[in-house]
Scaffold this motif. Structure first.
Motif, PDB file in Angstrom:
ATOM      1  N   TYR A   1     -60.708  19.542 -21.309  1.00 53.75           N
ATOM      2  CA  TYR A   1     -61.110  18.801 -22.294  1.00 53.75           C
ATOM      3  C   TYR A   1     -60.028  18.690 -23.627  1.00 53.75           C
ATOM      4  CZ  TYR A   1     -65.229  17.982 -19.132  1.00 53.75           C
ATOM      5  OH  TYR A   1     -65.475  18.014 -17.957  1.00 53.75           O
ATOM      6  N   ASN A   2     -60.481  20.172 -24.619  1.00 51.17           N
ATOM      7  CA  ASN A   2     -59.231  20.638 -24.818  1.00 51.17           C
ATOM      8  C   ASN A   2     -59.149  20.057 -26.382  1.00 51.17           C
ATOM      9  OD1 ASN A   2     -57.911  22.768 -26.045  1.00 51.17           O
ATOM     10  ND2 ASN A   2     -55.762  21.767 -25.610  1.00 51.17           N
ATOM     11  N   VAL A   3     -60.232  19.948 -26.968  1.00 48.27           N
ATOM     12  CA  VAL A   3     -60.071  18.274 -27.814  1.00 48.27           C
ATOM     13  C   VAL A   3     -62.015  19.644 -29.105  1.00 48.27           C
ATOM     14  CG1 VAL A   3     -59.327  16.363 -27.404  1.00 48.27           C
ATOM     15  CG2 VAL A   3     -62.157  17.143 -26.965  1.00 48.27           C
ATOM     16  N   TRP A   4     -62.108  19.283 -29.797  1.00 45.48           N
ATOM     17  CA  TRP A   4     -62.929  19.700 -31.114  1.00 45.48           C
ATOM     18  C   TRP A   4     -63.822  18.721 -31.697  1.00 45.48           C
ATOM     19  CZ3 TRP A   4     -64.350  24.089 -30.510  1.00 45.48           C
ATOM     20  CH2 TRP A   4     -63.119  25.228 -30.050  1.00 45.48           C
ATOM     21  N   TRP A   5     -63.598  17.251 -31.055  1.00 45.96           N
ATOM     22  CA  TRP A   5     -64.553  16.352 -31.623  1.00 45.96           C
ATOM     23  C   TRP A   5     -65.750  16.589 -31.636  1.00 45.96           C
ATOM     24  CZ3 TRP A   5     -62.909  13.067 -35.218  1.00 45.96           C
ATOM     25  CH2 TRP A   5     -61.468  13.057 -35.928  1.00 45.96           C
ATOM     26  N   PRO A   6     -65.939  16.693 -30.437  1.00 45.28           N
ATOM     27  CA  PRO A   6     -67.690  16.714 -29.764  1.00 45.28           C
ATOM     28  C   PRO A   6     -68.279  17.947 -31.075  1.00 45.28           C
ATOM     29  CG  PRO A   6     -66.837  17.059 -27.764  1.00 45.28           C
ATOM     30  CD  PRO A   6     -65.713  17.282 -28.970  1.00 45.28           C
ATOM     31  N   PHE A   7     -67.785  18.961 -32.089  1.00 44.25           N
ATOM     32  CA  PHE A   7     -68.220  20.132 -32.214  1.00 44.25           C
ATOM     33  C   PHE A   7     -68.482  19.374 -33.543  1.00 44.25           C
ATOM     34  CE2 PHE A   7     -68.182  24.112 -34.430  1.00 44.25           C
ATOM     35  CZ  PHE A   7     -69.447  25.302 -33.392  1.00 44.25           C
ATOM     36  N   PHE A   8     -68.580  18.061 -33.649  1.00 41.07           N
ATOM     37  CA  PHE A   8     -68.835  17.279 -35.271  1.00 41.07           C
ATOM     38  C   PHE A   8     -70.584  17.448 -35.130  1.00 41.07           C
ATOM     39  CE2 PHE A   8     -64.252  16.715 -36.314  1.00 41.07           C
ATOM     40  CZ  PHE A   8     -64.485  16.772 -37.217  1.00 41.07           C
ATOM     41  N   VAL A   9     -71.173  17.151 -33.594  1.00 44.07           N
ATOM     42  CA  VAL A   9     -72.840  16.701 -33.422  1.00 44.07           C
ATOM     43  C   VAL A   9     -73.422  18.393 -34.330  1.00 44.07           C
ATOM     44  CG1 VAL A   9     -72.346  16.093 -31.589  1.00 44.07           C
ATOM     45  CG2 VAL A   9     -72.461  17.750 -31.167  1.00 44.07           C
ATOM     46  N   VAL A  10     -72.942  19.705 -34.413  1.00 40.52           N
ATOM     47  CA  VAL A  10     -73.770  20.465 -34.790  1.00 40.52           C
ATOM     48  C   VAL A  10     -73.604  20.394 -36.286  1.00 40.52           C
ATOM     49  CG1 VAL A  10     -73.477  23.544 -35.541  1.00 40.52           C
ATOM     50  CG2 VAL A  10     -72.187  22.441 -33.802  1.00 40.52           C
ATOM     51  N   LEU A  11     -73.188  19.164 -36.953  1.00 38.90           N
ATOM     52  CA  LEU A  11     -74.121  19.155 -38.371  1.00 38.90           C
ATOM     53  C   LEU A  11     -75.136  18.638 -38.101  1.00 38.90           C
ATOM     54  CD1 LEU A  11     -73.082  18.340 -41.488  1.00 38.90           C
ATOM     55  CD2 LEU A  11     -71.743  16.450 -40.806  1.00 38.90           C
TER      56      LEU A  11
ATOM     57  N   ILE B   1     -70.398  23.820 -27.089  1.00 33.42           N
ATOM     58  CA  ILE B   1     -68.630  24.413 -27.146  1.00 33.42           C
ATOM     59  C   ILE B   1     -67.874  24.129 -25.511  1.00 33.42           C
ATOM     60  CG2 ILE B   1     -67.758  27.059 -26.827  1.00 33.42           C
ATOM     61  CD1 ILE B   1     -70.054  27.434 -28.872  1.00 33.42           C
ATOM     62  N   LEU B   2     -68.204  24.118 -24.472  1.00 36.49           N
ATOM     63  CA  LEU B   2     -67.649  24.248 -23.406  1.00 36.49           C
ATOM     64  C   LEU B   2     -67.046  23.112 -23.497  1.00 36.49           C
ATOM     65  CD1 LEU B   2     -70.226  25.541 -20.407  1.00 36.49           C
ATOM     66  CD2 LEU B   2     -67.714  26.141 -21.191  1.00 36.49           C
ATOM     67  N   ALA B   3     -68.072  21.763 -24.070  1.00 33.86           N
ATOM     68  CA  ALA B   3     -67.181  20.636 -23.876  1.00 33.86           C
ATOM     69  C   ALA B   3     -66.021  20.384 -24.704  1.00 33.86           C
ATOM     70  CB  ALA B   3     -67.879  19.223 -24.570  1.00 33.86           C
ATOM     71  N   CYS B   4     -65.860  21.579 -26.027  1.00 40.26           N
ATOM     72  CA  CYS B   4     -64.607  21.444 -27.120  1.00 40.26           C
ATOM     73  C   CYS B   4     -63.369  22.658 -26.082  1.00 40.26           C
ATOM     74  CB  CYS B   4     -64.774  22.232 -28.233  1.00 40.26           C
ATOM     75  SG  CYS B   4     -66.279  20.978 -28.978  1.00 40.26           S
ATOM     76  N   ALA B   5     -64.533  23.386 -25.522  1.00 40.69           N
ATOM     77  CA  ALA B   5     -63.067  24.448 -25.160  1.00 40.69           C
ATOM     78  C   ALA B   5     -62.485  25.127 -24.256  1.00 40.69           C
ATOM     79  CB  ALA B   5     -63.142  26.182 -25.825  1.00 40.69           C
ATOM     80  N   LEU B   6     -63.143  23.938 -22.611  1.00 42.12           N
ATOM     81  CA  LEU B   6     -62.069  23.669 -21.597  1.00 42.12           C
ATOM     82  C   LEU B   6     -60.792  23.711 -21.716  1.00 42.12           C
ATOM     83  CD1 LEU B   6     -65.129  22.958 -19.364  1.00 42.12           C
ATOM     84  CD2 LEU B   6     -64.079  25.015 -19.634  1.00 42.12           C
ATOM     85  N   PRO B   7     -60.319  24.677 -20.952  1.00 41.70           N
ATOM     86  CA  PRO B   7     -58.626  23.305 -20.919  1.00 41.70           C
ATOM     87  C   PRO B   7     -58.428  22.478 -20.506  1.00 41.70           C
ATOM     88  CG  PRO B   7     -58.768  25.277 -20.062  1.00 41.70           C
ATOM     89  CD  PRO B   7     -60.472  25.638 -20.214  1.00 41.70           C
TER      90      PRO B   7
ATOM     91  N   GLY C   1     -66.791  14.211 -19.008  1.00 43.68           N
ATOM     92  CA  GLY C   1     -67.420  15.233 -19.262  1.00 43.68           C
ATOM     93  C   GLY C   1     -67.782  16.363 -20.780  1.00 43.68           C
ATOM     94  N   ALA C   2     -66.467  15.890 -21.232  1.00 46.92           N
ATOM     95  CA  ALA C   2     -66.722  16.357 -22.463  1.00 46.92           C
ATOM     96  C   ALA C   2     -67.505  15.414 -22.818  1.00 46.92           C
ATOM     97  CB  ALA C   2     -65.887  16.325 -23.401  1.00 46.92           C
ATOM     98  N   CYS C   3     -68.236  14.573 -22.576  1.00 52.53           N
ATOM     99  CA  CYS C   3     -69.457  13.327 -23.257  1.00 52.53           C
ATOM    100  C   CYS C   3     -70.778  13.439 -22.885  1.00 52.53           C
ATOM    101  CB  CYS C   3     -68.878  12.001 -23.654  1.00 52.53           C
ATOM    102  SG  CYS C   3     -70.213  11.018 -23.823  1.00 52.53           S
ATOM    103  N   CYS C   4     -70.429  14.134 -21.341  1.00 50.98           N
ATOM    104  CA  CYS C   4     -71.258  14.318 -20.702  1.00 50.98           C
ATOM    105  C   CYS C   4     -71.947  16.023 -21.343  1.00 50.98           C
ATOM    106  CB  CYS C   4     -71.491  14.451 -19.325  1.00 50.98           C
ATOM    107  SG  CYS C   4     -71.143  12.890 -18.766  1.00 50.98           S
ATOM    108  N   LEU C   5     -71.054  16.539 -21.263  1.00 52.51           N
ATOM    109  CA  LEU C   5     -71.473  17.708 -21.104  1.00 52.51           C
ATOM    110  C   LEU C   5     -72.099  18.157 -23.444  1.00 52.51           C
ATOM    111  CD1 LEU C   5     -68.430  20.160 -20.328  1.00 52.51           C
ATOM    112  CD2 LEU C   5     -70.769  20.605 -19.617  1.00 52.51           C
ATOM    113  N   THR C   6     -71.899  17.515 -23.902  1.00 53.48           N
ATOM    114  CA  THR C   6     -72.657  17.842 -25.524  1.00 53.48           C
ATOM    115  C   THR C   6     -73.852  16.877 -25.231  1.00 53.48           C
ATOM    116  OG1 THR C   6     -69.841  16.902 -25.894  1.00 53.48           O
ATOM    117  CG2 THR C   6     -71.660  16.691 -27.921  1.00 53.48           C
TER     118      THR C   6
END
Length: 113
Positions: free
Chosen positions: A13-23, A5-11, A80-85
């Motif tokens: 990064y602000n992209v929602w692509w990493p959230f697809f790993v939840v699937l 969620i941090l990888a998606c929601a931090l200002p 950074g978003a990649c590392c958080l994911t």
């Protein structure tokens, strides 16, 4: 999940692509649970259905690690978003492994729960 969620929601990064790993998180335990349901009951893990389930589960696991790496390489997400994911992936899959390990023990005393 917090890392994802941090990888998606931090200002920053602000992209929602990493959230697809939840699937992948939702799909990864399903083949193993189905194979355990339909094994012959002898407790052997060498059945063909269990091996196929492990293969499919490993495909989901590798895909969930590859997706943020490919998105970072393509420029869709930042490093950074990649590392958080990826950190979130490690924690979620260790939790799933711990769940299956603890609740698969036949000689466990559940009175402590």
């Amino acid at each position: 999940m917090t890392f994802v969620i941090l990888a998606c929601a931090l200002p920053v990064y602000n992209v929602w692509w990493p959230f697809f790993v939840v699937l992948f998180y939702l799909l990864s335990p399903i083949p193993t649970m189905v194979a355990r349901r339909y094994t012959d009951g002898t407790g052997g893990t060498n059945s063909t259905s269990m091996e196929a389930a492990i293969f499919i589960t490993m495909g989901f696991l590798v895909s969930s690690f590859a997706l943020p790496i490919v998105l970072a390489h393509a420029g869709k997400i930042q490093l950074g978003a990649c590392c958080l994911t990826l950190a979130g992936n490690v924690i979620v899959y260790l939790t799933i492994l711990g769940f299956f390990t603890i609740f698969d023990m036949d000689d466990a005393d559940y009175a402590m729960w």
